[in-house]
Design a protein around this motif. Structure first.
Motif, short mmCIF file in Angstrom:
data_model
loop_
_atom_site.label_atom_id
_atom_site.label_comp_id
_atom_site.label_asym_id
_atom_site.label_seq_id
_atom_site.Cartn_x
_atom_site.Cartn_y
_atom_site.Cartn_z
N VAL A 8 7.45 -30.36 12.02
CA VAL A 8 8.54 -29.40 12.14
C VAL A 8 9.44 -30.06 12.57
N ALA A 9 10.82 -30.27 12.32
CA ALA A 9 11.98 -30.89 12.66
C ALA A 9 12.07 -30.89 14.28
N ASP A 10 12.30 -32.05 15.20
CA ASP A 10 12.52 -32.46 16.54
C ASP A 10 13.25 -33.15 16.83
N PRO A 11 14.31 -32.85 18.09
CA PRO A 11 15.35 -33.91 18.34
C PRO A 11 14.89 -35.08 18.95
N VAL A 12 13.61 -34.71 19.83
CA VAL A 12 13.29 -36.22 20.27
C VAL A 12 12.20 -37.33 19.31
N ARG A 13 11.33 -35.81 18.99
CA ARG A 13 10.44 -36.90 17.93
C ARG A 13 9.71 -35.20 16.99
N ASP A 14 10.30 -35.90 15.61
CA ASP A 14 9.39 -34.58 14.97
C ASP A 14 7.86 -34.70 15.24
N ARG A 15 7.50 -33.65 14.61
CA ARG A 15 6.55 -32.39 15.46
C ARG A 15 5.30 -32.69 13.47
N CYS A 16 3.99 -33.34 14.30
CA CYS A 16 2.81 -33.92 12.53
C CYS A 16 2.10 -33.20 13.14
N VAL A 17 1.39 -32.34 12.08
CA VAL A 17 -0.04 -31.49 12.32
C VAL A 17 -0.46 -31.96 10.83
N LEU A 18 -1.76 -32.92 11.04
CA LEU A 18 -2.82 -33.31 9.71
C LEU A 18 -3.89 -32.80 10.02
N THR A 19 -4.54 -31.72 8.41
CA THR A 19 -6.01 -31.81 8.74
C THR A 19 -6.44 -32.30 7.50
N THR A 20 -7.72 -32.47 7.25
CA THR A 20 -7.91 -32.79 6.36
C THR A 20 -9.37 -32.36 5.78
N GLY A 21 -9.39 -32.26 4.08
CA GLY A 21 -10.46 -31.84 3.35
C GLY A 21 -10.40 -32.56 2.59
N LEU A 22 -10.68 -32.37 1.39
CA LEU A 22 -11.51 -33.07 0.43
C LEU A 22 -9.73 -34.49 -0.36
N LEU A 23 -8.90 -34.47 0.66
CA LEU A 23 -8.05 -35.31 0.98
C LEU A 23 -7.67 -35.58 2.10
N SER A 24 -7.41 -36.83 2.91
CA SER A 24 -6.80 -37.12 4.39
C SER A 24 -5.80 -37.65 4.64
N PRO A 25 -5.08 -36.73 4.99
CA PRO A 25 -3.25 -37.08 4.71
C PRO A 25 -3.21 -37.92 6.48
N ARG A 26 -2.27 -38.93 6.02
CA ARG A 26 -2.24 -39.62 7.57
C ARG A 26 -0.76 -40.80 7.20
N ARG A 27 -0.47 -40.21 8.87
CA ARG A 27 0.90 -40.99 9.01
C ARG A 27 1.42 -41.97 9.47
N LEU A 28 2.19 -42.69 8.58
CA LEU A 28 2.97 -44.56 8.18
C LEU A 28 3.62 -44.24 9.25
N PRO A 29 4.27 -45.48 9.37
CA PRO A 29 5.78 -45.90 10.11
C PRO A 29 6.89 -45.67 9.18
N ALA A 30 7.49 -45.37 9.55
CA ALA A 30 8.72 -44.58 9.13
C ALA A 30 10.27 -45.05 9.63
N PRO A 31 11.64 -44.69 9.17
CA PRO A 31 12.31 -45.58 10.28
C PRO A 31 13.13 -43.22 11.11
N ASN A 32 13.47 -43.62 11.71
CA ASN A 32 13.43 -42.49 12.26
C ASN A 32 14.22 -41.10 11.57
#
Length: 228
Positions: A8-32
């Motif tokens: 979800v876009a947020d003016p301070v910091r975009d919110r990110c919720v990740l749930t692992t199943g048979l694949l595991s999502p992992r947040r990586l460094p990225a520009p603003n």
């Protein structure tokens, strides 16, 4: 098992919720303004009885990049089967790219893939899907795919493919090719050329039928035309 990515876009910091199943999502460094997420197999994939489901929901003016860290091999299933389902929803000006790595269907594998894409009219999507029928020297197993894309409440793309060994040999499917490589865009178009289908809605399909994945030039098409 369900793998879920919610951004979800947020003016301070975009919110990110990740749930692992048979694949595991992992947040990586990225520009603003960009949320970059890697998909990593949480175990051996793809085996008989595996049912992979990936749900992605992105809301607001944020750019999300989904990266597959490696290709996927569907192994021989000895009479069993597996499935790979993607349900993606973009709302309120979201942008998303998903660069898929080769999905290899080995001999004696049986797989169904479904992809559901739902976008608001002000959203943009770029998706690469590379389907490879068999490892080197193999005929490859049975694969069936279903794709539905809805933009602004209107169905803009529907495709069902039977890629079983006998059906895919038809000249209108794969013929002698072993790899079906596709870049699909919605919300913007790829440049016109004789190998790109422009949809009636704003979007494009660039497709290559090749003997081996490395022969496809869609990597260059992606690099030259897809933001990220």
């Amino acid at each position: 098992m369900l793998t879920r990515i919610e951004v979800v876009a947020d003016p301070v910091r975009d919110r990110c919720v990740l749930t692992t199943g048979l694949l595991s999502p992992r947040r990586l460094p990225a520009p603003n303004g960009i949320v970059r997420i890697a998909l990593v197999a949480a175990g051996a994939l793809l085996l008989a009885g595996d049912h992979v489901r990936i749900e992605v929901k992105v809301e607001g003016a944020v750019r999300v990049e989904i990266i597959e860290t490696a290709g996927t091999v569907a192994y021989a299933m000895r009479g069993g089967s597996s499935s790979w389902d993607v349900d993606l929803t973009l709302t309120a000006g979201a942008h998303l790219t998903w660069h898929g790595e080769p999905f290899v269907v080995s001999a004696d594998a049986e797989v169904t893939r479904s992809t559901s894409l739902t976008l608001d009219a002000d959203c943009e999507l770029a998706h690469r899907e590379s389907l490879v029928l068999g490892r080197h020297g193999e005929t490859g197993g049975r694969l069936s795919t279903v794709l539905r894309a809805v933009v602004g409440g209107e169905l803009v793309l529907a495709e069902d493919l039977d890629l079983s060994a006998q059906a895919r040999r038809g000249w209108a499917i794969l013929g002698s090719a072993r790899c079906l490589d596709t870049v699909t865009t919605l919300g913007f178009r790829l440049p016109d050329d004789d190998q790109t289908l422009q949809l009636e809605a704003v979007g494009s399909i660039a497709r290559r039928l090749v003997a081996d994945h490395h022969e496809s030039d869609l990597g260059k098409v992606w690099a030259n035309n897809i933001w990220g």
